[in-house]
Design a protein around this motif. Structure first.
Motif: not given
Length: 195
Positions: A1, A5, A71, A74-75, A131, A135, A188-189, A192-193
């Motif tokens: 992170m 962010e 990720k 977080s998402a 989160t 991270a 975004k997360n 990325e995941g």
């Protein structure tokens, strides 16, 4: 992170407090003095600082378990928070029709009211703190929480001035903006995941 962010998260988390402050300035207009006005940014910022720390240390107990799907977690959290804001707006619109039918009484803005508002707006910050535990932060969690608290203080202080002149309309836009930012972070997360 990244630091960027964390700043974006801080802005998104502050949107509920912004909207509430604008609403407070219109709802309690006759009851607010300078001391009560400035208690809002102080209270909201304090809770937005403390709740991510609480979430971080609770999340720290299970961070090893969380590392494998951070990720996605977080998402999911950001997506749930964005959906929660949208449902809150819909519910508020339904209730506003009923509220307009009631007689308006002079309401008192108390520390109890402010405490409840500060806790309610910082629950999302607690989830963000969890989160943080999963991270990799670019600096100490205390600095990350401090950034979130400072951003909240600045945005809520701005809301005091805006709330006096623009009223509830801008507050509703602020909540939609917060939901959009959280949804963008969720997407975004998630990407990325997957990648």
């Amino acid at each position: 992170m990244s630091a960027l962010e964390i700043i974006v998260i801080g802005v998104a988390l502050a949107m509920d407090a912004f909207a509430l402050t604008v609403a407070n300035c219109t709802t309690y207009e006759k009851n607010l003095n300078r001391k009560k006005e400035w208690s809002m940014p102080c209270a909201f910022a304090a809770f937005q600082f403390l709740m991510p720390l609480s979430g971080f240390f609770l999340g720290g107990l299970i961070s090893g378990f969380l590392q494998s799907f951070a990720k996605f977690l977080s998402a999911g959290i950001f997506f749930i928070l964005a959906i929660k804001i949208v449902f809150d707006i819909i519910e508020e619109n339904r209730n506003s029709e009923k509220a307009e039918q009631r007689d308006k009484k002079t309401q008192s803005f108390t520390l109890g009211v402010l405490f409840i508002q500060a806790v309610a707006t910082s629950i999302d910050a607690f989830a963000v703190g969890i989160t943080f535990a999963a991270a990799t932060l670019p600096f100490s969690v205390f600095i990350a929480a401090g950034i979130i608290g400072a951003i909240t203080f600045a945005i809520v202080a701005l809301a005091i001035f805006i709330g006096k002149s623009l009223g509830k309309l801008l507050g509703k836009y602020a909540v939609w903006c917060g939901a959009a930012i959280l949804f963008a972070l969720a997407v975004k997360n998630l990407i990325e995941g997957i990648v």
